[in-house]
Scaffold this active site. Structure first.
Site, PDB file in Angstrom:
ATOM      1  N   ARG A  65       0.895  -1.406  -0.048  1.00 26.79           N
ATOM      2  CA  ARG A  65      -0.070   0.057   0.074  1.00 26.79           C
ATOM      3  C   ARG A  65       0.786   1.265  -0.095  1.00 26.79           C
ATOM      4  O   ARG A  65       0.323   2.365  -0.259  1.00 26.79           O
ATOM      5  CB  ARG A  65      -1.017  -0.060   1.326  1.00 26.79           C
ATOM      6  CG  ARG A  65      -1.836  -1.140   1.267  1.00 26.79           C
ATOM      7  CD  ARG A  65      -2.772  -1.241   0.057  1.00 26.79           C
ATOM      8  NE  ARG A  65      -3.744  -2.028   0.299  1.00 26.79           N
ATOM      9  CZ  ARG A  65      -4.460  -2.691  -0.573  1.00 26.79           C
ATOM     10  NH1 ARG A  65      -4.156  -2.368  -1.940  1.00 26.79           N
ATOM     11  NH2 ARG A  65      -5.548  -3.555  -0.425  1.00 26.79           N
ATOM     12  N   ASP A 153      -1.966  -6.143 -11.554  1.00 26.57           N
ATOM     13  CA  ASP A 153      -2.673  -6.652 -10.578  1.00 26.57           C
ATOM     14  C   ASP A 153      -3.709  -5.671 -10.035  1.00 26.57           C
ATOM     15  O   ASP A 153      -3.323  -4.603  -9.725  1.00 26.57           O
ATOM     16  CB  ASP A 153      -1.842  -7.387  -9.474  1.00 26.57           C
ATOM     17  CG  ASP A 153      -2.994  -8.079  -8.519  1.00 26.57           C
ATOM     18  OD1 ASP A 153      -3.850  -8.956  -9.038  1.00 26.57           O
ATOM     19  OD2 ASP A 153      -3.058  -7.799  -7.360  1.00 26.57           O
ATOM     20  N   ASP A 306      -1.812 -12.663  -1.650  1.00 23.88           N
ATOM     21  CA  ASP A 306      -2.876 -11.603  -1.988  1.00 23.88           C
ATOM     22  C   ASP A 306      -3.064 -10.776  -0.871  1.00 23.88           C
ATOM     23  O   ASP A 306      -4.278 -10.343  -0.815  1.00 23.88           O
ATOM     24  CB  ASP A 306      -4.064 -11.991  -2.826  1.00 23.88           C
ATOM     25  CG  ASP A 306      -4.506 -10.954  -3.626  1.00 23.88           C
ATOM     26  OD1 ASP A 306      -4.107  -9.861  -3.577  1.00 23.88           O
ATOM     27  OD2 ASP A 306      -5.595 -11.080  -4.072  1.00 23.88           O
TER      28      ASP A 306
HETATM   29 ZN   LIG Z   1      -5.571  -9.504  -8.412  1.00 23.51          ZN
END
Ligand SMILES: [Zn+2]
Length: 424
Positions: A65, A153, A306
């Protein structure tokens, strides 16, 4: 300083090792491996009796982030969460603000990680400018700046010609292209899996086909280019079948799934808890079975987290409007270990999928306890039970659907580049 880890069961699939060994660490490196009782004198001894000693886990799919969303997570808090979860290397996705599509952002992440991070941080660069899916980035310069892979992504690469080109380049630069497979028209407005449960709840569904048409496209492009395609977060039975078939035909595709896709189904969304909102969405029992089978038979190469930490304010709202994502670093190993408990995998293969294989795909030179390697090690008590308590997470993201779950397997110590952290 010399540290000797003794009395543990050392499991290192990279050397096909599962034995009582003693490991000598000197500085940031592994200096020696010795038979039980044969280790040399050291300044400090770590008694790993009753524990397993494994190479530090490697997560090839983390969202840290920073820059831009420091209220959700920072490189500092995210890497501490990684260590707590047994991870010593994380590869961070580029969907920050600004997006990592430039040398400036890549260098920022690397420098910040060196200054404030607790474990290895490897940036993944965006495939397209601003992740717009249309205009290819300067891959060569990003690679030289330190990007270990490329991915858009969070978004798919909608332009198939761009995807073809980037797969061609992946061979030249020898980097994986990590594909977030989602047809945005099919998934538009969806918040959970499309099926019986979404109808029952009156929530807009995302069909499995939204993932599968893109998996099929990317496999076709991988067959055409022989590029280094890696499919992110596989969630459906159909995707598993497509990848299995591609591998049988010799297409060089690799794939990952995440703990929530083998631990939860869309039935759980009946609670309306926004911590169950994730993209791709939680699927059905049949999909979970196929994912587990894919893990067992090797169709799925990697278990990645993830890790998608969010602030309470992003989740504390209606299911329709809440953010997608699960904070995953601090529960991943224990959820993976459930597969060992269920007899799906042995420990060796779990470690392969959470450490050795991701390191190989990303070419990190990690995931091994061989002499001369970096001293990245996790010491784990696989007998100890615990209850997941998000208030104790080091991650800023408390968005876990596993709160209150009874799990087994606690990380007791994590050693990153020779630096020891003890957790209990
Ligand atoms: Zn993704």
């Amino acid at each position: 300083m010399r540290v000797l880890i003794k009395n543990g069961r050392v499991i290192d699939p990279s050397q096909d090792l599962d034995d009582r060994k003693e490991i000598l660490i000197e500085g940031a490196k592994i200096k020696g491996l010795y038979p039980k009782g044969k280790g040399p004198k050291s300044d400090k001894v770590i008694d790993a009796s009753g524990y397993i000693v494994i190479p530090g886990l490697v997560d090839m799919h983390t969202h840290l982030r920073e820059p831009g969303f420091e209220y959700k997570e920072t490189i500092k808090t995210g890497t501490m969460a990684a260590l707590k979860g047994g991870f010593t290397s994380v590869c961070c996705m580029p969907n920050t603000n600004p997006i990592n599509d430039s040398i400036a952002v890549t260098e920022f992440v690397i420098e910040k990680a060196l200054k404030e991070g607790y474990c290895g941080v490897y940036p993944i660069g965006a495939i397209t400018k601003g992740q717009n899916g249309q205009e290819l980035n300067e891959l060569r310069t990003l690679r030289q700046a330190g990007c270990v892979a490329f991915s858009d992504d969070g978004k798919p690469v909608t332009n198939s010609l761009i995807m073809r080109r980037v797969l061609e380049y992946s061979k030249i630069f020898d980097v994986p292209i990590i594909s977030h497979c989602e047809d945005l028209k099919l998934s538009e407005g969806g918040v959970m899996n499309e099926g019986v449960v979404s109808t029952l709840l009156g929530l807009k569904g995302i069909p499995k086909a939204a993932e599968e048409v893109m998996v099929a496209r990317d496999i076709a492009l991988c067959e055409l280019t022989k590029g280094r395609l890696h499919i992110a977060h596989v969630s459906t039975e159909g995707s598993v079948k497509l990848i299995m078939d591609a591998k049988a035909r010799g297409i060089p595709v690799t794939a990952e799934t995440c703990p929530h896709y083998f631990s939860l189904t869309d039935e759980s969304v009946k609670s309306y808890s926004t911590n169950l909102k994730v993209n791709p969405p939680l699927r059905t029992e049949k999909d979970v079975e196929a994912i587990i089978q894919g893990i067992r038979d090797g169709t799925i190469d990697v278990i990645a987290t993830d890790h998608a930490p969010h602030h309470e304010d992003d989740k504390n709202m209606e299911f329709d409007t809440a953010a997608f994502g699960i904070s995953g670093l601090e529960t991943a190993f224990s959820l993976g270990f459930q597969l060992v408990e269920q007899g799906v995998l042995d420990l060796k293969h779990l470690i392969m999928k959470m450490c050795v294989t991701p390191s190989k795909i990303m070419k990190l030179n990690k995931g091994t306890l061989s002499v001369g390697a970096d001293a990245d090690i996790a010491v784990i008590n696989t007998e100890k039970k615990f209850v997941v308590d998000k208030s104790r997470f080091f991650s800023k993201g408390k968005n876990t659907p596993f709160q209150g779950w009874h799990l087994k397997g606690t990380v007791e110590k994590t050693i990153s580049m020779g630096k020891i952290r003890e957790w209990s």
